[in-house]
Motif scaffolding. Structure first.
Motif, PDB file in Angstrom:
ATOM      1  N   VAL A  84       0.776  -1.204  -0.201  1.00 52.67           N
ATOM      2  CA  VAL A  84       0.032  -0.008  -0.162  1.00 52.67           C
ATOM      3  C   VAL A  84       0.788   1.228   0.099  1.00 52.67           C
ATOM      4  O   VAL A  84       0.486   2.331  -0.622  1.00 52.67           O
ATOM      5  N   THR A  85       2.044   1.355   0.613  1.00 54.39           N
ATOM      6  CA  THR A  85       2.887   2.329   0.726  1.00 54.39           C
ATOM      7  C   THR A  85       3.762   2.669  -0.513  1.00 54.39           C
ATOM      8  O   THR A  85       4.013   3.696  -1.020  1.00 54.39           O
ATOM      9  N   SER A  86       3.342   1.718  -1.535  1.00 56.75           N
ATOM     10  CA  SER A  86       3.955   1.540  -2.798  1.00 56.75           C
ATOM     11  C   SER A  86       3.072   2.405  -4.091  1.00 56.75           C
ATOM     12  O   SER A  86       3.301   2.558  -5.115  1.00 56.75           O
ATOM     13  N   ARG A  87       1.780   2.342  -3.665  1.00 59.02           N
ATOM     14  CA  ARG A  87       0.800   2.929  -4.660  1.00 59.02           C
ATOM     15  C   ARG A  87       0.763   4.416  -4.674  1.00 59.02           C
ATOM     16  O   ARG A  87       0.955   5.106  -3.532  1.00 59.02           O
ATOM     17  N   GLN A  88       0.445   4.775  -5.627  1.00 63.85           N
ATOM     18  CA  GLN A  88       0.523   6.588  -5.840  1.00 63.85           C
ATOM     19  C   GLN A  88      -1.124   6.904  -6.182  1.00 63.85           C
ATOM     20  O   GLN A  88      -1.223   8.201  -6.673  1.00 63.85           O
ATOM     21  N   ASP A  89      -2.010   5.882  -6.280  1.00 58.85           N
ATOM     22  CA  ASP A  89      -3.087   6.478  -6.704  1.00 58.85           C
ATOM     23  C   ASP A  89      -4.457   6.054  -5.764  1.00 58.85           C
ATOM     24  O   ASP A  89      -5.570   5.904  -6.006  1.00 58.85           O
ATOM     25  N   ILE A  90      -4.025   6.475  -4.318  1.00 62.76           N
ATOM     26  CA  ILE A  90      -4.854   6.211  -3.239  1.00 62.76           C
ATOM     27  C   ILE A  90      -5.551   7.494  -2.954  1.00 62.76           C
ATOM     28  O   ILE A  90      -4.801   8.445  -2.363  1.00 62.76           O
ATOM     29  N   ALA A  91      -6.893   7.677  -3.013  1.00 60.07           N
ATOM     30  CA  ALA A  91      -7.630   8.796  -2.623  1.00 60.07           C
ATOM     31  C   ALA A  91      -8.126   8.745  -1.200  1.00 60.07           C
ATOM     32  O   ALA A  91      -8.463   9.663  -0.358  1.00 60.07           O
ATOM     33  N   GLY A  92      -8.321   7.302  -0.776  1.00 58.47           N
ATOM     34  CA  GLY A  92      -8.586   7.012   0.609  1.00 58.47           C
ATOM     35  C   GLY A  92      -8.485   5.460   0.810  1.00 58.47           C
ATOM     36  O   GLY A  92      -8.385   4.773  -0.455  1.00 58.47           O
ATOM     37  N   ILE A  93      -8.553   5.300   1.906  1.00 58.40           N
ATOM     38  CA  ILE A  93      -8.577   3.622   2.149  1.00 58.40           C
ATOM     39  C   ILE A  93      -9.514   3.311   3.198  1.00 58.40           C
ATOM     40  O   ILE A  93      -9.578   4.032   4.096  1.00 58.40           O
ATOM     41  N   ILE A  94     -10.177   2.100   3.124  1.00 52.72           N
ATOM     42  CA  ILE A  94     -11.129   1.567   4.117  1.00 52.72           C
ATOM     43  C   ILE A  94     -11.105   0.042   4.021  1.00 52.72           C
ATOM     44  O   ILE A  94     -11.065  -0.535   3.075  1.00 52.72           O
ATOM     45  N   GLY A  95     -11.016  -0.245   5.566  1.00 52.05           N
ATOM     46  CA  GLY A  95     -10.749  -1.762   5.777  1.00 52.05           C
ATOM     47  C   GLY A  95     -11.802  -2.240   6.490  1.00 52.05           C
ATOM     48  O   GLY A  95     -12.353  -1.475   7.244  1.00 52.05           O
ATOM     49  N   LEU A 112       0.779   5.316   5.700  1.00 55.42           N
ATOM     50  CA  LEU A 112       0.445   6.310   4.872  1.00 55.42           C
ATOM     51  C   LEU A 112       0.555   7.504   5.505  1.00 55.42           C
ATOM     52  O   LEU A 112       0.368   7.812   6.678  1.00 55.42           O
ATOM     53  N   PRO A 113       0.540   8.628   4.541  1.00 59.85           N
ATOM     54  CA  PRO A 113       0.610  10.016   5.232  1.00 59.85           C
ATOM     55  C   PRO A 113      -0.435  10.564   6.059  1.00 59.85           C
ATOM     56  O   PRO A 113      -1.615  10.096   5.592  1.00 59.85           O
ATOM     57  N   TYR A 114      -0.024  11.456   6.886  1.00 55.90           N
ATOM     58  CA  TYR A 114      -1.123  12.317   7.608  1.00 55.90           C
ATOM     59  C   TYR A 114      -2.134  12.688   6.548  1.00 55.90           C
ATOM     60  O   TYR A 114      -1.637  13.561   5.553  1.00 55.90           O
ATOM     61  N   SER A 136      -1.057   7.268  13.974  1.00 58.06           N
ATOM     62  CA  SER A 136      -1.563   7.811  12.915  1.00 58.06           C
ATOM     63  C   SER A 136      -2.889   8.581  12.972  1.00 58.06           C
ATOM     64  O   SER A 136      -3.302   8.804  14.289  1.00 58.06           O
ATOM     65  N   ASP A 137      -3.489   8.823  12.072  1.00 56.36           N
ATOM     66  CA  ASP A 137      -4.872   9.350  11.906  1.00 56.36           C
ATOM     67  C   ASP A 137      -6.067   8.403  11.417  1.00 56.36           C
ATOM     68  O   ASP A 137      -7.090   8.842  10.968  1.00 56.36           O
ATOM     69  N   ILE A 138      -5.990   7.125  11.789  1.00 54.60           N
ATOM     70  CA  ILE A 138      -6.939   6.297  11.288  1.00 54.60           C
ATOM     71  C   ILE A 138      -8.098   6.679  12.027  1.00 54.60           C
ATOM     72  O   ILE A 138      -8.070   6.572  13.547  1.00 54.60           O
ATOM     73  N   ILE A 139      -9.132   6.366  11.389  1.00 56.45           N
ATOM     74  CA  ILE A 139     -10.386   6.581  12.146  1.00 56.45           C
ATOM     75  C   ILE A 139     -11.111   5.125  12.367  1.00 56.45           C
ATOM     76  O   ILE A 139     -11.036   4.370  11.322  1.00 56.45           O
ATOM     77  N   MET A 140     -11.050   4.686  13.694  1.00 61.96           N
ATOM     78  CA  MET A 140     -11.879   3.529  13.888  1.00 61.96           C
ATOM     79  C   MET A 140     -13.190   3.538  14.182  1.00 61.96           C
ATOM     80  O   MET A 140     -13.858   3.957  14.774  1.00 61.96           O
ATOM     81  N   MET A 141     -14.120   2.665  13.343  1.00 61.28           N
ATOM     82  CA  MET A 141     -15.388   2.715  13.561  1.00 61.28           C
ATOM     83  C   MET A 141     -15.923   1.296  13.740  1.00 61.28           C
ATOM     84  O   MET A 141     -15.722   0.315  13.227  1.00 61.28           O
ATOM     85  N   ASP A 226       9.961  13.314   8.419  1.00 61.52           N
ATOM     86  CA  ASP A 226       9.265  13.443   7.213  1.00 61.52           C
ATOM     87  C   ASP A 226       9.445  14.919   6.414  1.00 61.52           C
ATOM     88  O   ASP A 226       8.954  15.312   5.403  1.00 61.52           O
ATOM     89  N   GLY A 227      10.197  15.848   7.319  1.00 62.64           N
ATOM     90  CA  GLY A 227      10.415  17.130   6.777  1.00 62.64           C
ATOM     91  C   GLY A 227       9.287  17.868   6.771  1.00 62.64           C
ATOM     92  O   GLY A 227       9.290  19.062   6.205  1.00 62.64           O
TER      93      GLY A 227
END
Length: 396
Positions: A84-95, A112-114, A136-141, A226-227
């Motif tokens: 997942v950290t190699s992907r450049q096309d992620i607008a969002g991720i839900i699991g 993944l980035p903040y 991280s800033d993961i939202i747990m539902m 992360d600069g």
């Protein structure tokens, strides 16, 4: 084109994953369905578990060839993180997931980035989610029901979570703030100092204040690496107390290493090094019986550090700072290090403070660009905040 990634174990959560993917696709957001299961999927997916497993350093066989589910879950967590950290096309991720799925998916999300939307719908979301969220800033539902087939309630939860991730993906935040960001550390007992600093800096710098509860310091260090942060005003180094004495809000041993690695401009101090944190009084280890305590509230108990502990803490900080090659300025407020450590205050202890200050100075290696200075002020004195800010502006 950016996509929302829908992730879960398609061997055991197939109908739920398919339903969630449809909810998101119906909002107009492109979807990529990713399987991180360890057995044959029950639905059609866009990225197979074998493809994900191939991102493991030892290949897919290290993930999918064994019968031990615990080993497979751990290996898939590593593989999914790499994927997942190699992907450049992620607008969002839900699991979605139970114990195993939550562990796998959040392992990838944490890398993944903040600000990139992340939602984890989990059977574990109403418990201790610290190991899954970390800094991280993961939202747990909460899933409310288990993932054992769709029902009226699970459809409702998945619908809401799908709408949430779609909304975030469609309305991505765009910052127009061109100020450089700086990090500051604060505790309740140093609020007056840090608030004053922010007031001095806010017109020029984007001030990110981190609560010095262990997680705060680690988050700030990550943003330094992360600069994101151009400089640090680490006024509240109290997490070191809990690390070395055994409190509940500790730094890790890597605290301050990011400053050394990056050479980012650094102004620090001894904020709240007079205290170790515990939860309610009955959680304080028996080994500390008879110590001086302050009951901050019913759930937080503070313990005053002794001269011996202060020497240990001071030496640790002095040595860490001596490894920094960038500009370092460290200030010692001689009249107290917190709102409690003030003449007449509950933690006022000149002997302990003297031990702390001397230990830092003894371990601190002074150079042309690494200096330490005593100020005849309390840490919450407005003049202390101004001195620290003026010095920071001179080195950044």
């Amino acid at each position: 084109m950016k996509h929302v990634y829908v992730v879960g174990t398609a061997d055991t959560k197939g109908p739920e994953l398919a339903y969630l993917a449809d909810v998101i696709a119906n909002t107009g957001v492109p979807v990529i369905l990713v399987d991180v299961g360890t057995r044959a999927p029950t639905i059609k997916v866009d990225v197979t578990a074998r493809e994900v497993a191939g991102y493991h350093a030892d290949g897919a066989g290290a993930v999918l060839s064994g019968d031990d589910r615990g080993v497979a879950v751990a290996a898939m967590s590593v593989a999914f993180s790499n994927f997942v950290t190699s992907r450049q096309d992620i607008a969002g991720i839900i699991g979605i997931g139970g114990g195993g799925g939550t562990s796998i998916v959040t392992a990838g999300m944490r890398g993944l980035p903040y600000g990139l939307p992340k939602i984890m719908v989990s059977t574990l979301a109403s418990g201790d989610v610290g190991p899954y969220v970390d800094i991280s800033d993961i939202i747990m539902m909460p899933s409310v029901t288990d993932f054992a087939g769709l029902n009226q309630l699970s459809r409702l939860i998945l619908h809401n979570s799908g709408q949430a991730i779609s909304g975030m993906a469609l309305s991505a935040y765009q910052s127009s703030d061109e100020r450089q960001s700086v990090g500051l550390t604060m505790f309740g007992v140093t609020t007056q100092c840090v608030t004053s600093m922010v007031e001095h800096l806010n017109s020029t710098y984007d001030c990110m204040v981190f609560h010095a509860t262990g997680v705060g310091g680690r988050t700030m260090d990550k943003l330094v690496d992360d600069g994101v942060l151009s400089g640090v005003l680490d006024i509240t180094t109290t997490e070191v107390c809990d690390l070395l004495v055994g409190g509940v809000l500790p730094a890790t041993k890597a605290r301050l290493d990011a400053i050394a690695r990056t050479g980012v401009p650094y102004v620090g101090s001894v904020g709240a090094l007079d205290m170790v944190n515990f939860w309610a009084p009955d959680t304080v280890p028996a080994a500390f019986a008879g110590r001086l305590f302050y009951h901050h509230n019913t759930n937080v108990t503070l313990m005053r550090t002794t001269p011996e502990e202060c020497r240990l803490i001071g030496t640790w900080i002095g040595r860490k700072l001596s490894a920094c090659s960038g500009p370092v300025r460290f200030f010692i407020p001689e009249r107290g290090v917190s709102a409690l450590d003030i003449e007449g205050g509950d933690f006022f202890d000149p002997e302990a403070d003297a031990a702390l200050f001397s230990a830092i100075e003894d371990a601190f290696e002074v150079t042309a660009d690494r200096r330490i200075e005593r100020l005849p002020l309390h840490i919450n004195d407005p003049a202390f905040a101004k001195a620290a800010v003026d010095t920071f502006l001179s080195i950044i």
